[in-house]
Scaffold this motif. Structure first.
Motif, PDB file in Angstrom:
ATOM      1  N   VAL A 180       0.927  -1.191   0.058  1.00 42.57           N
ATOM      2  CA  VAL A 180      -0.141  -0.162  -0.131  1.00 42.57           C
ATOM      3  C   VAL A 180       0.962   1.141   0.131  1.00 42.57           C
ATOM      4  CG1 VAL A 180      -0.303   0.430   2.722  1.00 42.57           C
ATOM      5  CG2 VAL A 180      -2.178   0.978   0.855  1.00 42.57           C
ATOM      6  N   ASN A 181       2.145   1.220   0.674  1.00 44.78           N
ATOM      7  CA  ASN A 181       2.774   2.232   0.636  1.00 44.78           C
ATOM      8  C   ASN A 181       3.308   2.580  -0.845  1.00 44.78           C
ATOM      9  OD1 ASN A 181       2.625   2.684   3.231  1.00 44.78           O
ATOM     10  ND2 ASN A 181       4.639   1.589   3.906  1.00 44.78           N
ATOM     11  N   PHE A 182       3.831   1.738  -1.574  1.00 48.49           N
ATOM     12  CA  PHE A 182       4.145   1.854  -2.947  1.00 48.49           C
ATOM     13  C   PHE A 182       2.987   2.089  -3.988  1.00 48.49           C
ATOM     14  CE2 PHE A 182       8.052  -0.731  -1.705  1.00 48.49           C
ATOM     15  CZ  PHE A 182       9.075   0.179  -2.142  1.00 48.49           C
ATOM     16  N   ALA A 183       1.900   1.459  -3.680  1.00 48.85           N
ATOM     17  CA  ALA A 183       0.627   1.943  -4.356  1.00 48.85           C
ATOM     18  C   ALA A 183       0.250   3.429  -4.337  1.00 48.85           C
ATOM     19  CB  ALA A 183      -0.262   1.065  -4.019  1.00 48.85           C
ATOM     20  N   ASN A 184       0.497   3.857  -2.893  1.00 47.00           N
ATOM     21  CA  ASN A 184       0.406   5.412  -2.687  1.00 47.00           C
ATOM     22  C   ASN A 184       1.354   6.217  -3.403  1.00 47.00           C
ATOM     23  OD1 ASN A 184      -1.899   4.539  -0.974  1.00 47.00           O
ATOM     24  ND2 ASN A 184      -0.793   4.785   1.043  1.00 47.00           N
ATOM     25  N   ARG A 219       9.165  11.308  -2.882  1.00 49.79           N
ATOM     26  CA  ARG A 219       8.536  10.258  -3.333  1.00 49.79           C
ATOM     27  C   ARG A 219       9.423   9.847  -4.625  1.00 49.79           C
ATOM     28  NH1 ARG A 219       6.852   9.473   1.256  1.00 49.79           N
ATOM     29  NH2 ARG A 219       4.946   9.716   1.991  1.00 49.79           N
ATOM     30  N   LEU A 220       9.054   8.503  -4.833  1.00 55.08           N
ATOM     31  CA  LEU A 220       9.784   7.852  -6.050  1.00 55.08           C
ATOM     32  C   LEU A 220       9.160   8.474  -7.195  1.00 55.08           C
ATOM     33  CD1 LEU A 220      10.063   4.245  -4.802  1.00 55.08           C
ATOM     34  CD2 LEU A 220      12.060   6.044  -5.291  1.00 55.08           C
ATOM     35  N   ALA A 239      -6.126  -1.722  -0.194  1.00 54.67           N
ATOM     36  CA  ALA A 239      -4.969  -1.254  -0.124  1.00 54.67           C
ATOM     37  C   ALA A 239      -4.656  -0.424  -1.451  1.00 54.67           C
ATOM     38  CB  ALA A 239      -3.937  -2.210  -0.020  1.00 54.67           C
ATOM     39  N   TYR A 240      -5.139  -0.873  -2.658  1.00 55.21           N
ATOM     40  CA  TYR A 240      -4.800  -0.297  -3.797  1.00 55.21           C
ATOM     41  C   TYR A 240      -5.663   1.017  -3.863  1.00 55.21           C
ATOM     42  CZ  TYR A 240      -4.802   0.914  -8.798  1.00 55.21           C
ATOM     43  OH  TYR A 240      -4.517   1.668  -9.987  1.00 55.21           O
ATOM     44  N   PHE A 241      -7.219   0.857  -3.594  1.00 58.05           N
ATOM     45  CA  PHE A 241      -7.880   1.977  -3.862  1.00 58.05           C
ATOM     46  C   PHE A 241      -8.023   2.978  -2.704  1.00 58.05           C
ATOM     47  CE2 PHE A 241      -9.911  -1.468  -6.834  1.00 58.05           C
ATOM     48  CZ  PHE A 241      -9.834  -0.417  -7.843  1.00 58.05           C
ATOM     49  N   TYR A 242      -7.095   2.998  -1.887  1.00 52.18           N
ATOM     50  CA  TYR A 242      -6.875   4.114  -0.944  1.00 52.18           C
ATOM     51  C   TYR A 242      -6.657   5.240  -1.562  1.00 52.18           C
ATOM     52  CZ  TYR A 242      -4.608   7.135   2.627  1.00 52.18           C
ATOM     53  OH  TYR A 242      -4.276   8.171   3.468  1.00 52.18           O
ATOM     54  N   THR A 243      -5.673   5.280  -2.588  1.00 52.62           N
ATOM     55  CA  THR A 243      -5.364   6.498  -3.449  1.00 52.62           C
ATOM     56  C   THR A 243      -5.626   6.186  -4.922  1.00 52.62           C
ATOM     57  OG1 THR A 243      -3.102   5.916  -3.222  1.00 52.62           O
ATOM     58  CG2 THR A 243      -3.974   7.472  -1.730  1.00 52.62           C
ATOM     59  N   GLY A 244      -5.855   4.978  -5.109  1.00 51.08           N
ATOM     60  CA  GLY A 244      -5.839   4.506  -6.554  1.00 51.08           C
ATOM     61  C   GLY A 244      -7.389   4.476  -7.172  1.00 51.08           C
TER      62      GLY A 244
END
Length: 336
Positions: free
Chosen positions: A102-106, A124-125, A174-179
């Motif tokens: 979730v950290n990388f997805a965010n 951020r990357l 986890a993905y749709f938190y910011t995705g």
């Protein structure tokens, strides 16, 4: 009337144009090509480790430790105490992998949306351009895949097939938190889902996988660590509140304002120590966990008074440390 006689100009008397004063236009644009943008350093191993946001991993360790402890003290039909070292390890792998994923997805989602454009704190990357967006989201899905494989092994060994749906929901959350087109993290719902999945599901789920039941101790522990997860997200969003306003990211901190967010954080940090009072009635060593207040209280003071992003980053780290010490300390008190 006769026209005036034209004068001839001797070429030798005309001074040649200075090459230093002439502008050579290669690009067809007035003034030539614009200066090149500064080169962005590519992401190093240290940047990728930073992208995993190690300071948030206590939110994965604490619930599994408490869920395992609650199961350990229960009798179990197969092996005596509710202890299956492989299942406990798999639960930890699921929790850690989901947290890193979730950290990388965010990082990816906020980066491509431009939310991290004016962000303060560690770079951020995706938002900094240090890594390609496709690479970042691929890394996120690799971690989600690890969580899925570990979860599948748990399901096969426990034969609780309905847990597949729980695991799928956890990955989607986890993905749709910011995705996605309408991420719930942009609607002020991040704290709700963090409390559910990194508190209730992680803790009670671990107990259930190990002992086929969930006890009152497990549910109370789930609420406590869920509140620490909420506090972690809140202090992180307090730091980014101005940048999130500009980017249109409506976190709970943006919606309720700066001071209410700080008070909310303090409440979320201290309520678990109220819950701890119940454990002191059941386990003789549980009172020792109150020493964790030596870390929690400074974090609360910093969060209430912080004026710089660096101070809130320190509060974030102390929040993670509080969650870890609380989880491991209470788990030890339950078991021993």
């Amino acid at each position: 009337m006769a026209s005036p006689k034209q004068q001839r100009i001797d070429p030798k008397t005309v001074a040649p144009k200075s090459s230093s004063n002439s502008v050579k236009i290669k690009s067809g644009r007035p003034g030539g090509r614009p200066p090149k943008a500064p080169k962005i350093a590519k992401a190093t191993a240290r940047d990728w480790i930073g992208g995993a946001r190690i300071q948030t991993l206590p939110l994965a360790f604490a619930p599994v430790a408490l869920g395992t402890a609650a199961a350990y003290v229960l009798p179990h039909e197969e092996d005596g105490a509710g202890w299956h070292w492989l299942r406990a390890l798999l639960c930890l792998i699921v929790a850690v992998s989901l947290q890193i994923g979730v950290n990388f997805a965010n990082d990816y989602s906020d980066g491509v949306r431009g939310t991290d454009k004016n962000r303060v704190g560690p770079r951020r990357l995706t938002g900094s351009g240090a890594a390609r967006p496709r690479t970042v989201i691929t890394v996120a899905f690799v971690w989600f895949g690890i969580a899925a494989v570990a979860g599948l092994i748990i399901v096969i060994r426990s034969e609780h097939w309905w847990l597949l749906a729980v695991g799928a929901l956890a990955i989607l959350a986890a993905y749709f938190y910011t995705g996605g087109k309408r991420p719930y993290g942009y609607l002020g719902l991040g704290e709700v889902f963090v409390f559910i999945f990194f508190g209730l599901v992680a803790t009670a789920g671990t107990t259930y996988v190990l002992a086929d039941t969930v006890t009152l101790e497990s549910w109370l522990a789930a609420v406590a660590v869920g509140l620490f997860a909420v506090a972690t997200l809140m202090v992180n969003n307090i730091r980014d509140i101005e940048q999130d306003k500009i980017a249109g990211k409506r976190t709970l901190a943006v919606m309720i304002g700066n001071l209410p967010s700080r008070i909310f954080y303090v409440v979320a940090m201290l309520v678990p120590f109220g819950i701890l009072g119940v454990y002191t009635l059941l386990y003789v060593n549980a009172y020792l966990v109150y020493f964790v207040l030596l870390v929690a209280l400074p974090a609360c003071v910093i969060a209430l008074t912080a004026k710089a992003a660096s101070e809130l980053i320190l509060a974030l780290r102390l929040t993670g440390l509080t969650a870890l010490l609380f989880g491991l300390g209470l788990a030890s008190a339950i078991v021993f």
